[in-house]
Structures are given as C-alpha cells and as structure tokens.
Write a protein that holds these residues in place. Structure first.
Motif, PDB file in Angstrom:
ATOM      1  N   PRO A 104      53.595 -89.932 -91.926  1.00  0.00           N
ATOM      2  CA  PRO A 104      54.284 -88.855 -91.203  1.00  0.00           C
ATOM      3  C   PRO A 104      53.773 -87.479 -91.614  1.00  0.00           C
ATOM      4  N   SER A 105      53.772 -86.540 -90.664  1.00  0.00           N
ATOM      5  CA  SER A 105      53.297 -85.182 -90.930  1.00  0.00           C
ATOM      6  C   SER A 105      54.440 -84.326 -91.462  1.00  0.00           C
ATOM      7  N   THR A 147      59.226 -91.445 -79.849  1.00  0.00           N
ATOM      8  CA  THR A 147      58.080 -92.118 -79.245  1.00  0.00           C
ATOM      9  C   THR A 147      57.590 -91.356 -78.012  1.00  0.00           C
ATOM     10  N   PRO A 158      48.525 -89.242 -77.910  1.00  0.00           N
ATOM     11  CA  PRO A 158      47.735 -89.532 -79.118  1.00  0.00           C
ATOM     12  C   PRO A 158      47.208 -88.272 -79.796  1.00  0.00           C
ATOM     13  N   ALA A 159      47.130 -88.331 -81.119  1.00  0.00           N
ATOM     14  CA  ALA A 159      46.774 -87.152 -81.913  1.00  0.00           C
ATOM     15  C   ALA A 159      45.415 -86.574 -81.535  1.00  0.00           C
ATOM     16  N   TRP A 168      57.098 -87.070 -86.994  1.00  0.00           N
ATOM     17  CA  TRP A 168      58.144 -88.044 -87.273  1.00  0.00           C
ATOM     18  C   TRP A 168      59.494 -87.703 -86.649  1.00  0.00           C
ATOM     19  N   GLU A 210      46.602 -82.470 -90.743  1.00  0.00           N
ATOM     20  CA  GLU A 210      47.706 -83.422 -90.560  1.00  0.00           C
ATOM     21  C   GLU A 210      47.249 -84.669 -89.813  1.00  0.00           C
ATOM     22  N   SER A 229      50.144 -81.777 -85.317  1.00  0.00           N
ATOM     23  CA  SER A 229      50.700 -82.803 -86.192  1.00  0.00           C
ATOM     24  C   SER A 229      50.021 -84.145 -85.944  1.00  0.00           C
ATOM     25  N   GLY A 230      49.919 -84.937 -87.003  1.00  0.00           N
ATOM     26  CA  GLY A 230      49.348 -86.270 -86.874  1.00  0.00           C
ATOM     27  C   GLY A 230      50.379 -87.248 -86.348  1.00  0.00           C
ATOM     28  N   GLU A 231      51.404 -87.498 -87.175  1.00  0.00           N
ATOM     29  CA  GLU A 231      52.539 -88.335 -86.771  1.00  0.00           C
ATOM     30  C   GLU A 231      53.796 -87.468 -86.820  1.00  0.00           C
ATOM     31  N   THR A 256      53.421 -80.197 -82.354  1.00  0.00           N
ATOM     32  CA  THR A 256      52.806 -81.349 -81.698  1.00  0.00           C
ATOM     33  C   THR A 256      51.753 -80.877 -80.700  1.00  0.00           C
TER      34      THR A 256
END
Length: 234
Positions: A99-100, A55, A59-60, A51, A93, A47-49, A18
């Motif tokens: 999800p990533s 929460t 932000p990416a 998973w 990603e 990572s993008g999302e 992340t």
C-alpha cells in the motif's frame, strides 16, 4: 521530466494522488503553490496501491502515463506564467511494493534530498480533514510541512475533528513565507485558492452522454489524448 536531480537541498512541493485521471484542479493547485511558495521543484507522485480508494482504480502504469502527460501541460503553464519551478513525475510509490503510505514517501524523499531539504506536502482541505485516517499520520510533520488549499465543499472549521483542531493549534502558520524558516512541522492554510474538482466525480461524468464536453473542460489536453486513445473511463 520523470526525475529530478537537484545539486543542493531545495524547497520541494509534493503533490500525491491517484491521478485517476489528473485534472485541471490538480494543475491549478500545483501552479498556485509553486508560485506562492516559490518552490524550486514540484513532484507529482501517483500512488501505487491507493489503499483508501477501494477497487476499480486504473492500473498504476496507466495513471503514471496520464500524470506524465498532465505534467507537459503543467510545464507549459509554468513557462507561460514565468514560474521557474522544476517539475518531476515520480515513480517512488509505484515502485514500492504494498500500500502507498504518505509517511513512507516522506521518509524516502527526505533521505533522497537530504536532511536540509524543505519538503512541502500539498493538499486540499478535504485531505487535511481526513488526515487522521492516514497511516502514521502524526509522524508526517516530522518530515514535511503542509500547504493546504481550501475546497468549496469542505469547511475545515466545521468538519475537522478534535485531533485536527489540536494539530492546527500547535502547527498552523499564517504567513506562507514562514514555511521557508522551518524544514518541517508547519501547516499553512491557503484560502485564496478554491478548487472544486474531484477525480471520482469526473470519472462518473465521463460515463455520461456529456463525456466530451466534460473532458475538454476539466482534463489537461495531453492526458485527454491518452484517455481517448485507450478508451478509458467509458
């Protein structure tokens, strides 16, 4: 430094995460394996999302910006240490919807760099222990090798599941040089590096009164400048 164009297939390290925020532990792990494994290139892959992280993740695009900034410090370290490894910060990603998953990244990078590219997924021992929670984790070694750094709070021999024990019995190699002889399917455990920094713990510490001292000791300077300018983690 945000993309890599390699003329011929190379030995490429992949360090995903992340990076919320990127810290000196990430840079130490990257530097150690770049040198030990004689990597031609190293990709930092935010990572993008993420998973599995729940929460409250930054932000990416901001995390990508922080990772780019940390990459500047990493490049300076490589220059000082005379490590010839190229560095790339990859958006693969972040630009992929949903999800990533590491398996999707591994497949895409194999396709990008070619079947003869030696992709080495870099991780800490805590990630190896949690590997069975990853999506399609058993397929990963069909595309990459693993290089795993020890973590002080994670004793693999004590914490690993039966699944990981079986995986190591089948795929572990003792010598780092062995990774050069196989394009995928090997796991190298490195006990010479012990990194004990966590982005989660670091975020919590940044909310404390000792924020400034924590930050300067554990966050790369260029990333820290962005964190200060944007008021992140306060």
């Amino acid at each position: 430094m945000t993309s890599l164009n390699l003329d011929t297939p190379k030995k490429i390290g992949i360090l995903g995460g992340t990076f919320d925020p990127p810290h000196l532990g990430h840079l130490k792990l990257a530097t150690h394996f770049a040198k030990t494994l004689h990597l031609d290139a190293l990709l930092l892959v935010p990572s993008g999302e993420p998973w599995q992280k729940g929460t409250g993740i930054t932000p990416a695009e901001t995390r990508f910006q922080l990772t780019e900034a940390a990459g500047i410090d990493l490049a300076r370290a490589f220059l000082y240490l005379k490590i010839p490894t190229q560095i790339g910060i990859d958006r693969i990603e972040i630009e992929r919807a949903g999800p990533s998953y590491a398996i999707d990244t591994a497949k895409a990078l194999k396709e990008r760099f070619g079947a003869q590219a030696n992709l080495i997924w870099l991780m800490g021992a805590d990630s190896l222990i949690k590997l069975p929670t990853w999506n399609s984790w058993k397929q990963l070694l069909e595309y990459v090798n693993f290089a795993v750094a020890s973590r002080p709070q994670h004793d693999i021999s004590v914490e690993m599941s039966a699944e990981i024990a079986q995986l190591l019995a089948k795929h572990q190699c003792i010598d780092a040089n062995t990774l050069e002889k196989s394009l995928h399917g090997l796991i190298y455990l490195d006990n010479s590096l012990s990194v004990d920094l966590s982005s989660t713990e670091l975020r919590n510490q940044l909310k404390s009164p000792s924020r400034s001292s924590v930050a300067t000791e554990q966050i790369p300077s260029h990333a820290l400048e962005i964190i200060a300018n944007l008021g992140l983690y306060s």
